[in-house]
Scaffold this active site. Structure first.
Site, PDB file in Angstrom:
ATOM      1  N   SER A  25       0.833  -1.208   0.000  1.00  0.00           N
ATOM      2  CA  SER A  25       0.000   0.000   0.000  1.00  0.00           C
ATOM      3  C   SER A  25       0.866   1.255   0.000  1.00  0.00           C
ATOM      4  O   SER A  25       0.604   2.206  -0.745  1.00  0.00           O
ATOM      5  CB  SER A  25      -0.896   0.032   1.241  1.00  0.00           C
ATOM      6  N   ARG A 125     -13.645  -6.843 -11.184  1.00  0.00           N
ATOM      7  CA  ARG A 125     -13.930  -6.120  -9.936  1.00  0.00           C
ATOM      8  C   ARG A 125     -14.713  -4.833 -10.183  1.00  0.00           C
ATOM      9  O   ARG A 125     -14.730  -4.299 -11.287  1.00  0.00           O
ATOM     10  CB  ARG A 125     -12.612  -5.892  -9.173  1.00  0.00           C
ATOM     11  N   GLN A 172      -9.165   2.290  -0.519  1.00  0.00           N
ATOM     12  CA  GLN A 172      -8.985   2.603  -1.948  1.00  0.00           C
ATOM     13  C   GLN A 172      -9.963   3.699  -2.365  1.00  0.00           C
ATOM     14  O   GLN A 172      -9.591   4.665  -3.041  1.00  0.00           O
ATOM     15  CB  GLN A 172      -9.201   1.341  -2.787  1.00  0.00           C
ATOM     16  N   ASP A 322      -7.025  -8.085   4.546  1.00  0.00           N
ATOM     17  CA  ASP A 322      -6.198  -8.942   3.680  1.00  0.00           C
ATOM     18  C   ASP A 322      -5.642 -10.161   4.412  1.00  0.00           C
ATOM     19  O   ASP A 322      -4.962 -10.986   3.807  1.00  0.00           O
ATOM     20  CB  ASP A 322      -5.039  -8.125   3.095  1.00  0.00           C
TER      21      ASP A 322
HETATM   22  C1  S3P Z   1      -5.697  -1.354   0.051  1.00  0.00           C
HETATM   23  C2  S3P Z   1      -6.959  -1.354   0.589  1.00  0.00           C
HETATM   24  C3  S3P Z   1      -7.753  -2.572   0.803  1.00  0.00           C
HETATM   25  C4  S3P Z   1      -6.888  -3.830   0.697  1.00  0.00           C
HETATM   26  C5  S3P Z   1      -5.951  -3.787  -0.457  1.00  0.00           C
HETATM   27  C6  S3P Z   1      -5.016  -2.593  -0.346  1.00  0.00           C
HETATM   28  C7  S3P Z   1      -5.000  -0.052  -0.127  1.00  0.00           C
HETATM   29  O1  S3P Z   1      -8.775  -2.637  -0.188  1.00  0.00           O
HETATM   30  O2  S3P Z   1      -7.703  -4.970   0.618  1.00  0.00           O
HETATM   31  O3  S3P Z   1      -5.186  -4.963  -0.539  1.00  0.00           O
HETATM   32  O4  S3P Z   1      -3.768  -0.048  -0.338  1.00  0.00           O
HETATM   33  O5  S3P Z   1      -5.656   0.990  -0.049  1.00  0.00           O
HETATM   34  P1  S3P Z   1     -10.192  -1.872   0.002  1.00  0.00           P
HETATM   35  O6  S3P Z   1      -9.930  -0.427   0.028  1.00  0.00           O
HETATM   36  O7  S3P Z   1     -11.008  -2.282  -1.185  1.00  0.00           O
HETATM   37  O8  S3P Z   1     -10.733  -2.406   1.289  1.00  0.00           O
END
Ligand code: S3P
Length: 439
Positions: A25, A125, A172, A322
């Site tokens: 991330s 997705r 996200q 995750d």
């Molecule tokens: C992430 C947010 C999560 C996570 C992904 C990484 C990010 O997803 O599952 O692996 O880096 O912002 P969501 O925002 O869909 O929950």
């Protein structure tokens, strides 16, 4: 080279210090922020995985120079308006929803049409979760009926700030809107269910006009137009999501110990630690410190004999999103019935993870009851597998592959696990680290 692995033996005892790879991330966010900075940014320990390399490819496509010298990545940012938008460009986020969703926030001012594509898994997705709020800023989207990829975005110069309520706990979505707000005159207001806050911490460190008020259940984020981003040097900490595989492997192995060095333990990411501690896993943090607003520590884990079941509190879901697959392995060995609720989001990840987890647990002989948003796992402290298990057709989901490897090493049986190359998405050195544990 075969693209599957065969595991027939449980792992022996080990006592090791390891490093896992850089946080995914933060790596993706660093690439995006550095691409907008005025000047040269450098990163050490950037995760060299396909998701992050896809981010680098995209900014290169917009004319941003990226160089790698030994283990240092150098990005020559050209300022907030430095992207060179060309007619009909196509950008590829490959497997990464984080990249696909975040970059759309930054493209909100593109005067040209840009097509976003991804691999087979990403193309399934949902993108309406970011396309809808971004449309309110003034961007135009061409979307498929089911709102998946490919899509086309065309931005505008006349951006209008929005009010947005993020209800899923999705970092996200939140980050995509923060990026769009950074490009927009006026005040964008986000009310966001708690989720990982790396974007906000980077904004704070960079002293951007982004104000965050933390409430108990949600955060209020006010974003104003950003005029300049200073270059950002960053030593990327290790990824708790990658560390989680080794935390569980150690906890469920016999007479073993591991120290995982310099891991990001941001409170919005350590649901896995809180959950596993509640279940009786022996985990300790050592050498805690703060770096660029992020908490870092060495994580020490010991084999843990007595494991309890858990009724997992739903407020921990986003911070463990995750890691549920490996948490389920601990539930499989715990005494009693564990219950995880309100986790339908798991089925919207790289694969329908909740459904696949239930299937794999059944193949392992672990009774479980699955609904569309929950799972009950009937734990068995004496669980031993003595059958053949073949794991394939899992959408090449990296976390399904790695969880299966950990299950094979803990519970035994003969496992054939396909799509080995999936680890390149997030944790290319995973198998190498496993091999070195017993040496
Ligand atoms: C992430 C947010 C999560 C996570 C992904 C990484 C990010 O997803 O599952 O692996 O880096 O912002 P969501 O925002 O869909 O929950």
């Amino acid at each position: 080279m075969p693209n599957h692995i065969l595991i027939e033996n449980k792992i022996g005892k080990f006592n090791k210090k390891i490093f896992v790879s850089g946080d995914k991330s933060i790596s993706i966010r660093w690439v995006l922020f550095a691409s907008l900075a005025s000047g040269i940014s450098k990163a050490k320990n950037l995760l060299m995985s396909e998701d992050v390399l896809a981010a680098i490819d995209i900014i290169k496509k917009f004319g941003i120079k990226v160089i790698k010298k030994k283990n240092i990545f150098i990005i020559h940012g050209k300022g907030l308006n430095g992207y060179n938008y060309k007619n009909n460009s196509v950008i590829n986020a490959k497997n990464s929803a984080t990249l696909g969703r975040l970059i759309l926030g930054l493209l909100i001012n593109s005067p040209k049409k840009i097509k976003l594509i991804g691999d087979q898994s990403l193309s399934k997705r949902d993108f309406k979760r970011v396309a809808f709020p971004l449309t309110k800023f003034g961007a135009k989207f061409q979307l498929k009926k089911n709102f998946s990829l490919p899509l086309t975005i065309c931005g505008t110069k006349n951006l209008k700030p929005i009010k947005y309520y993020e209800k899923r706990g999705s970092a996200q979505c939140k980050s995509s809107i923060i990026f769009a707000g950074m490009r927009t005159k006026g005040k964008t207001i986000i009310k966001a269910k708690k989720s990982r806050n790396h974007t906000e911490l980077l904004c704070k460190f960079l002293k951007l006009p982004v104000k965050i008020t933390n409430k108990k259940k949600y955060d209020l984020i006010e974003v104003n137009k950003v005029n300049k981003i200073n270059p950002l040097n960053y030593q990327i900490p290790s990824d708790i999501s990658s560390a989680a595989f080794f935390i569980v492997l150690t906890a469920l192995s016999e007479n073993s110990k591991i120290v995982i060095k310099k891991v990001n333990i941001n409170p919005s990411r350590i649901g896995v630690i809180t959950i596993l501690k509640k279940m009786g896993v022996k985990i300790f943090f050592r050498n805690k410190n703060i770096y660029r607003g992020e908490e870092i520590a060495d994580i020490c884990v010991l084999s843990s004999k007595k494991l309890n079941s858990i009724k997992c509190p739903i407020h921990l879901n986003s911070s463990a999103i995750d890691e549920f697959l490996v948490i389920f392995l601990v539930a499989a060995k715990a005494k009693g019935i564990s219950y995880f609720r309100d986790i339908a989001e798991l089925n919207t990840k790289e694969s329908p993870r909740l459904k696949l987890a239930s299937k794999i647990l059944k193949m392992m002989g672990v009774k479980n009851i699955l609904t569309k948003d929950s799972i009950k796992i009937f734990g068995n402290p004496k669980l031993i597998i003595d059958r053949k298990i073949v794991i394939k057709n899992f959408y090449k989901d990296h976390r399904i592959f790695m969880t299966s490897v950990i299950a094979a090493l803990i519970f035994g049986g003969k496992w054939i696990i396909h799509n080995k190359e999936s680890i390149n998405t997030s944790f290319p050195s995973f198998l190498k680290i496993i091999k070195n544990l017993n040496t």
